[in-house]
Write an enzyme that holds these catalytic residues in place. Structure first.
Site, short mmCIF file in Angstrom:
data_model
loop_
_atom_site.label_atom_id
_atom_site.label_comp_id
_atom_site.label_asym_id
_atom_site.label_seq_id
_atom_site.Cartn_x
_atom_site.Cartn_y
_atom_site.Cartn_z
N ASP A 35 6.74 3.24 -7.04
CA ASP A 35 6.01 2.01 -7.32
C ASP A 35 6.90 0.78 -7.14
O ASP A 35 7.93 0.67 -7.82
CB ASP A 35 5.49 2.08 -8.76
N ASP A 36 6.53 -0.11 -6.23
CA ASP A 36 7.23 -1.38 -6.03
C ASP A 36 8.64 -1.22 -5.47
O ASP A 36 9.49 -2.08 -5.68
CB ASP A 36 7.30 -2.19 -7.33
N CYS A 73 -0.49 -2.26 -5.63
CA CYS A 73 -0.68 -0.96 -6.29
C CYS A 73 -2.04 -0.31 -6.07
O CYS A 73 -2.18 0.68 -5.36
CB CYS A 73 -0.46 -1.11 -7.79
N ARG A 77 -3.32 2.92 -3.69
CA ARG A 77 -3.64 4.23 -4.28
C ARG A 77 -5.06 4.66 -3.91
O ARG A 77 -5.34 5.85 -3.75
CB ARG A 77 -3.44 4.18 -5.79
N LYS A 130 1.25 7.84 -12.35
CA LYS A 130 0.38 6.68 -12.44
C LYS A 130 -0.90 6.87 -11.61
O LYS A 130 -0.84 7.18 -10.43
CB LYS A 130 1.15 5.45 -11.94
N HIS A 132 -4.27 4.48 -11.74
CA HIS A 132 -4.55 3.09 -11.36
C HIS A 132 -5.69 2.93 -10.36
O HIS A 132 -5.72 1.96 -9.60
CB HIS A 132 -3.27 2.42 -10.81
N HIS A 224 8.91 0.07 -10.80
CA HIS A 224 8.07 -1.06 -11.23
C HIS A 224 8.63 -1.65 -12.53
O HIS A 224 9.10 -0.92 -13.39
CB HIS A 224 6.65 -0.54 -11.46
N ASP A 330 4.36 2.45 -2.69
CA ASP A 330 3.01 1.88 -2.67
C ASP A 330 2.95 0.48 -2.07
O ASP A 330 1.89 0.03 -1.65
CB ASP A 330 2.38 1.89 -4.06
N ASN A 331 4.07 -0.23 -2.04
CA ASN A 331 4.11 -1.56 -1.42
C ASN A 331 5.56 -1.99 -1.33
O ASN A 331 6.47 -1.28 -1.79
CB ASN A 331 3.30 -2.60 -2.22
N LYS A 378 5.71 -7.89 -1.74
CA LYS A 378 4.46 -7.31 -2.22
C LYS A 378 3.35 -8.35 -2.24
O LYS A 378 3.57 -9.51 -2.58
CB LYS A 378 4.71 -6.79 -3.65
#
Length: 535
Positions: A35-36, A73, A77, A130, A132, A224, A330-331, A378
């Protein structure tokens, strides 16, 4: 009669054994998402951060130079889980309902999840991490095809507890669950990254009692924000970032060229105008920024340790030779200053960076390094926002040390997994007609080194930011200007030279393709739907 019974039993036994053998021949699939995390934050993509487990997968498998996500995010997903563009799946903006089907904030029934489809092909379906893509319990993982699940339902969590997160002037609820049961851990009773890995290992152990292949979705929350890590991991990086972001970015660029990920003739993004020169900072400013990156590196390091535990379990179960592992982010790294969100200091920022009381983020200055060699961050459709590392490892089938090109996107993973698993994408599922899959299987690219050819461009839209990629050309516009820019990504992936004015016909063709896609996908005018006080 007795002999006939014995013979019949023998036939049944052979048939059952044959069926089990056929099931076992289907490959296991592990999908890992972080994540991130920026494009250059793994050792295999140019980083100084210690990531030996993922680096091993890269060395023994394949790395893609060009793999694209949806810049943030929840939309990422949604596409990952369904193989659909996020609007088609119902998560066009985020996990909030904006009043339109494409923006309902949770996965619709017409967009089948990887777990739902792979279950029809005889797979056990496991998830840790996660989610989301749906806050209501009707949209939780166990209701969308996963047999086992542990993790957070929403967009983020502290790493040492499950307290609400202070966001947008309100407290964002953190729902930690296991198989639909809410969990309430005591403060500092766990470290979330370790728990995600531990539950994945536990589920693999349990699943081993069956004769089925498995699909495991391992969705780490790290790195993240908030920046929180274990002291022993932070200690590894003490002093490493004293050189500052200018020198560190130069180091990563040199390493990317050495690794073969960055062609010496390829452009690199210009320095972001908001990033100050390291030597212009005061002593106190440097001390805070160094601490942030030490903790960030520790979080990535710990995530890699978790991957190592899962790989060790895979080896112990003697399943590593028949398992595909795919790793992505994810990004791109974010430009978010959550400690001062909305101009106010976060009320929960009560301890040194890295501790349970800390509520800090990496910030634009270090994210500028994480996204090396790309532009922006992002939530933007420049390469820094939508580019992810991708590692694919499958000892029996993927050539070791491969570095491949090919414009691949999230929507391509579902058809890849389904082809590999022998899963038929259903024409009808529980009374609904599923949305057709728009992506392309990557099996030829992964296993045979074939160039990925796309007749249809790849498209993006999120919060008014838009892009189209077709061949070497990329058309992009940033909200609220809505002015189209055109880049030759083959030569200028740093997006340094806008050639839109020189190619008006190409701009017209690509923009027309975008608007046609937007119409059939359900993309709305962002001015008409944008919520107040949100990203």
């Amino acid at each position: 009669m007795k002999k006939i019974g014995i013979a019949l039993a023998a036939i049944i036994q052979v048939a059952v054994a044959g069926n089990i053998h056929a099931q076992q021949k289907k490959p296991n699939i592990i999908l890992i998402m972080v994540d991130d995390m920026g494009y250059s934050d793994l050792g295999a993509y140019g980083s100084e951060i210690h990531t030996p487990n993922l680096d091993r997968l890269a060395k023994e498998g394949l790395r893609l130079k060009e793999f694209y996500n949806n810049s943030i995010c929840a939309p990422t997903r949604a596409s990952l889980m369904t193989g659909q563009y996020q609007h088609k799946a119902g998560v066009g903006y985020f996990d909030v309902n904006l009043g339109l089907p494409a923006y309902q904030g949770f996965l619709n029934k017409e967009s089948l999840t990887l777990a739902e489809v792979l279950k029809t092909a005889g797979y056990s379906t496991l998830m840790s991490g996660k989610w989301h893509v749906g806050n209501d319990s009707l949209a939780w993982p166990n209701q969308r095809g996963f047999e086992r699940y542990y993790g957070v339902i929403g967009g983020g969590a502290d790493y040492f507890d499950a307290k609400p997160m202070p966001l947008f002037g309100t407290e964002y609820p953190v729902v930690l669950v296991e198989n639909n049961q809410r969990l309430h851990p005591a403060d500092n009773s766990y470290y979330f990254t370790d728990e995600i890995a531990a539950h994945a290992v536990k589920y693999l152990d349990e699943q081993n009692k069956s004769n089925k292949p498995f699909f495991l979705y391992l969705a780490f929350n790290a790195p993240h924000w908030p920046l929180q890590a274990l002291p022993e991991d932070i200690a590894k990086y003490k002093g490493r970032y004293d050189i500052g972001w200018d020198s560190l970015r130069s180091e990563r660029l040199a390493r990317q060229r050495q690794l073969g990920l960055l062609d010496p003739k390829q452009t690199i993004a210009a320095r972001d105008a908001d990033v100050p020169e390291w030597n212009s900072l005061t002593y106190d400013e440097k001390e805070l920024w160094k601490a942030k990156m030490e903790v960030y590196a520790a979080m990535v390091d710990r995530m890699d340790q978790g991957v190592g535990k899962v790989l060790d379990k895979l080896k112990a179960l003697k399943k590593e030779d028949n398992t595909l592992v795919v790793f992505i982010s994810d990004n791109g790294a974010p430009a978010e200053d959550v400690a001062h969100w909305g101009g106010k200091r976060a009320a929960r920022n009560t301890g040194p960076v890295g501790t349970a009381g800390s509520f800090e983020s990496q910030g634009k200055n270090w994210s500028y390094v994480s996204n090396t060699p790309f532009r922006a961050f992002k939530n933007f459709m420049y390469e820094g926002g939508i580019s992810s590392p991708l590692i694919a490892w499958y000892p029996a089938r993927i050539k070791a040390g491969s570095i491949a090109r090919g414009t691949a996107h999230l929507i391509d993973l579902a058809p890849t997994f389904y082809e590999l698993a022998g899963a038929r994408y259903p024409q009808q599922y529980k009374g609904v007609h599923p949305n057709p899959l728009p992506g392309r299987s990557l099996t030829g690219l992964f296993f045979h080194g074939e160039e990925l050819r796309r007749d249809e461009p790849v498209f993006w839209e999120r919060a008014g930011n838009r892009a189209v990629r077709k061949g070497k050309w990329k058309l992009v516009s940033i909200y609220p200007q809505y002015r189209w820019e055109l880049y030759n990504i083959e030569e200028d992936r740093g997006e340094t030279t806008d050639v839109a004015a020189k190619n008006p016909q190409l701009v017209n063709e690509l923009s027309a393709a975008y608007f046609e896609w937007a119409k059939r996908t359900g993309v709305a005018d962002y001015e008409q739907i944008k919520p107040k006080g949100r990203l």
